[in-house]
Scaffold this active site. Structure first.
Site, PDB file in Angstrom:
ATOM      1  N   HIS A 251       0.814  -1.211   0.000  1.00  0.00           N
ATOM      2  CA  HIS A 251       0.000   0.000   0.000  1.00  0.00           C
ATOM      3  C   HIS A 251       0.848   1.262   0.000  1.00  0.00           C
ATOM      4  CE1 HIS A 251      -4.273  -1.527   0.581  1.00  0.00           C
ATOM      5  NE2 HIS A 251      -3.526  -2.540   0.195  1.00  0.00           N
TER       6      HIS A 251
ATOM      7  N   SER B  70       0.458  -1.300  -6.509  1.00  0.00           N
ATOM      8  CA  SER B  70       0.672  -2.448  -7.393  1.00  0.00           C
ATOM      9  C   SER B  70       1.477  -2.052  -8.627  1.00  0.00           C
ATOM     10  CB  SER B  70      -0.675  -2.998  -7.861  1.00  0.00           C
ATOM     11  OG  SER B  70      -1.286  -3.732  -6.840  1.00  0.00           O
TER      12      SER B  70
ATOM     13  N   LYS C 130     -13.443  -8.317  -8.553  1.00  0.00           N
ATOM     14  CA  LYS C 130     -12.580  -9.127  -9.424  1.00  0.00           C
ATOM     15  C   LYS C 130     -11.923 -10.254  -8.615  1.00  0.00           C
ATOM     16  CE  LYS C 130      -8.989  -8.693 -12.926  1.00  0.00           C
ATOM     17  NZ  LYS C 130      -7.957  -7.863 -13.532  1.00  0.00           N
ATOM     18  N   ASP C 131     -11.479  -9.927  -7.395  1.00  0.00           N
ATOM     19  CA  ASP C 131     -10.847 -10.937  -6.543  1.00  0.00           C
ATOM     20  C   ASP C 131     -11.852 -12.010  -6.123  1.00  0.00           C
ATOM     21  OD1 ASP C 131      -8.229 -10.064  -6.580  1.00  0.00           O
ATOM     22  OD2 ASP C 131      -8.504  -8.691  -4.897  1.00  0.00           O
TER      23      ASP C 131
ATOM     24  N   GLU D 211       7.799 -33.801  -1.075  1.00  0.00           N
ATOM     25  CA  GLU D 211       6.591 -33.325  -1.723  1.00  0.00           C
ATOM     26  C   GLU D 211       6.962 -32.612  -3.017  1.00  0.00           C
ATOM     27  OE1 GLU D 211       4.040 -34.895  -0.659  1.00  0.00           O
ATOM     28  OE2 GLU D 211       2.817 -33.253   0.088  1.00  0.00           O
TER      29      GLU D 211
END
Lengths: 422, 223
Positions: free
Chosen positions: A208, A212, A235-236, A279
């Site tokens: 923040h 982005s 959107k998320d 894994e």
């Protein structure tokens, strides 16, 4: 009424201010593609893991004699225990898929570059924390692979100079993996996610601050930014829907493809499995470990293979924005790296025999070679691209950054000269 | 825009590569496993359970299956009573042969069968192939191609049976036992798949609505 309550709170806590600053007025580039949804998805998986994990812990027994049976008890007798357990085991793999895509996006678009170095580094720390959490969680079902995987990995700490054997015993709480190991791994496996949450807060505060990145790599003008809420909340949430469809398909229909068959055999310290595999998400790093014939060398190479990412902001010498998008050489490196990781994973999954040994070594060499090549290639590429002519908008940004760099260099030289005078 | 197309492709390659690397390529066996389709329904489980309890369960335990669990695959209370004799419904299906006796007879305690279908790669095919891979090496001496040196005798006697009709019957019994063991290794698997179908159907609908909502919200921008 609700306004009154909000006003009451606002006098005591900056609720409205926070919502404004972090949501309704937080600017996000409008051109973000769906590759920018994976951070949010990672948090979604974290919530899935936390919730399912807390319920599993209610029925699980962290005891070498009871752990395996207690997992079967969860799978068979606890109401919807199978759902909680498969959710957690599939969630571990989903977490790494999401995180690897999140990292690949950062690498592809060059989002690690200034001013986002701290985001990249906190992300690295998160990856390592996640790996530690997953590794400790994998011991808990106390199957053959759990046991021998933990045995092999804790053994690696024996490579510590001078105090190796002591460190291994200290980690295990015993001379070999045993009851004290499962108790402490359970305790730490429960603790780590909360530390991860703390680290994510730092990651987000940094986000923040710097905002982005976006596919163009150019800092957008104010008019090209849109508020996080409602545009990116919806959107998320939509991307969670898509994610959950894929996640459910894996969890409900092939949950055991994420669990080694050997792990349904209770741990037996006297019987080593024919072939110990970690894994899937550890395979490339495991291949690097084995590529070096010497244990200490292998451990150093494996640790470096993770830490080397942190140097990306400095290894990448180009100021052309947009990462691989506008940079053909860098793009080529990205794809070679991707294929190389895939080869390493393949080598890591197989017993080290025949041509796989030199193949693993070659892939390891390429893995590190690409990082070493990057500074030279990226500065050559920058010069070549500038000579060819950039779009004016991009040229402007590059000029600004080149000037800034020159200024920085001059400042440092001046400071040094001043010091010398004194 | 070319790059935007190749990027998802490359990610898929990496991710699928990791899976293939982790799961498929890691498995290799000297004897190829028979490609059989094992029935997954209550009738097959019940037929298999009868054979398993009357034969396998003599030496092998099924330590995670209790008599009460047999009701879940459609046995009636009377049928379960027939299996358990005077044992409680809560007791697990312990082997009839006691562990010391088994150790004397086989040199080891025969492994638990309740997880066998998950404890081997492609467990259903493994069990079927194992049971059908016995061959006679000398008079009254057997070995197993999948598991050389196995200590379990050729229970279904497929290695010496020549009558086609009886062979087919025994083959079917082995398939049924396999079905039962697949159920025993994951008793809620059928429920899981049923619930999964509903969950995914619901999620597809929900996600479609979310997509419409997303489009509606974003349409405010287009002017």
């Amino acid at each position: 009424m609700s306004n009154k309550i909000v006003a009451w709170i606002d006098e005591r806590f900056p609720l409205t201010a926070i919502i404004k600053h972090e949501m309704t007025e937080y600017p996000v580039p409008r051109n973000l593609s769906y590759w920018w949804n994976f951070g949010f998805l990672a948090m979604t998986v974290l919530v899935i893991q936390l919730v399912s994990g807390i319920f599993l812990a209610m029925h699980f027994k962290a005891d070498a004699g009871m752990a395996f049976d207690s997992v079967e008890h969860i799978m068979r007798n606890v109401n919807y225990g199978w759902l909680i357990r498969y959710m957690h085991s599939t969630g571990a793999s989903a977490f790494f898929i999401v995180i690897f895509i999140h990292m690949a996006r950062t690498l592809y678009y060059g989002s690690y570059r200034a001013p986002r170095e701290l985001m990249w580094w906190t992300g690295q720390v998160l990856l390592i924390m996640l790996m530690a959490t997953a590794f400790m969680g994998y011991l808990l079902p106390w199957g053959q692979m759990s046991y021998w995987g933990a045995q092999v990995i804790t053994n690696l700490f024996g490579a510590t100079p001078f105090i190796g054997p002591e460190v291994v015993v200290w980690l295990r709480g015993d001379y070999s993996v045993g009851d004290p190991t499962i108790s402490r791994f359970f305790s730490l496996h429960y603790l780590m996610p909360f530390l991860v949450v703390g680290m994510i807060v730092i990651h987000l505060v940094a986000l923040h601050m710097v905002k982005s990145s976006n596919p163009s790599g150019i800092n957008l003008a104010a008019k090209d930014n849109i508020p996080f809420h409602p545009y990116f909340t919806i959107k998320d949430i939509f991307s969670i829907g898509v994610f959950l469809i894929i996640f459910s398909a894996l969890m409900f229909f092939t949950p055991n493809s994420f669990i080694e068959a050997d792990n349904y055999i209770p741990a037996n310290p006297l019987k080593t499995p024919a072939h110990i595999v970690p894994e899937w998400y550890f395979l490339p790093f495991y291949a690097i470990l084995r590529a070096v014939p010497d244990l200490l060398g292998g451990v150093v190479a494996m640790v470096l293979s993770l830490l080397v990412f942190a140097a990306m902001p400095y290894l990448d010498r180009s100021s052309i924005p947009g990462g691989a998008r506008y940079r053909p050489f860098y793009r080529a490196l990205f794809y070679v790296f991707a294929v190389d990781v895939f080869i390493l994973a393949y080598v890591g999954a197989k017993p080290p025999e025949g041509f796989l040994v030199p193949l693993g070594q070659l892939a390891t060499f390429i893995y590190f070679g690409l990082f070493i090549l990057l500074p030279f290639l990226s500065s050559k590429e920058e010069k070549w691209l500038i000579k060819r002519g950039l779009p004016p908008k991009v040229q402007e940004l590059v000029d600004a950054e080149v000037a800034q760099r020159a200024q920085h260099k001059a400042d440092r030289a001046a400071k040094r000269a001043a010091r010398r005078k004194k | 825009m070319k790059n935007n197309f190749f990027m998802p492709v490359s990610f898929l390659v990496i991710i699928s590569g990791l899976f293939i690397g982790g799961n498929v390529l890691a498995s290799s066996s000297a004897v190829p496993l028979a490609k059989v389709d094992i029935e997954l329904n209550q009738e097959a489980y019940k037929r298999g359970a009868k054979v398993a309890i009357e034969t396998c369960n003599l030496c092998h335990e099924l330590k995670y299956i209790r008599y009460r669990n047999l009701l879940d695959i459609g046995f009636t209370q009377q049928e379960v009573d027939g299996f358990r004799g005077n044992k409680s419904m809560e007791e697990v299906l312990a082997a009839s042969m006691t562990p010391p006796l088994a150790k004397k007879a086989f040199g080891m305690i025969p492994p638990d069968l309740s997880l066998m279908a998950k404890a081997r790669k492609k467990g259903d095919r493994y069990i079927y192939t194992l049971m059908t891979s016995y061959h006679e090496v000398a008079d009254n001496q057997y070995d197993n191609k999948l598991f050389p040196g196995i200590r379990m005798p050729d229970i279904f006697a497929l290695s010496v049976e020549t009558d086609e009709k009886r062979r087919a019957m025994q083959d079917q019994q082995i398939k049924d036992v396999t079905s039962f063991l697949v159920w025993a290794s994951d008793p809620h698997a059928d429920t899981r798949r049923t619930i999964g179908t509903y969950v995914i159907a619901y999620l597809v609908l929900l996600t479609f609505l979310l997509w419409l909502w997303k489009r509606k919200v974003w349409s405010r921008l287009d002017d």
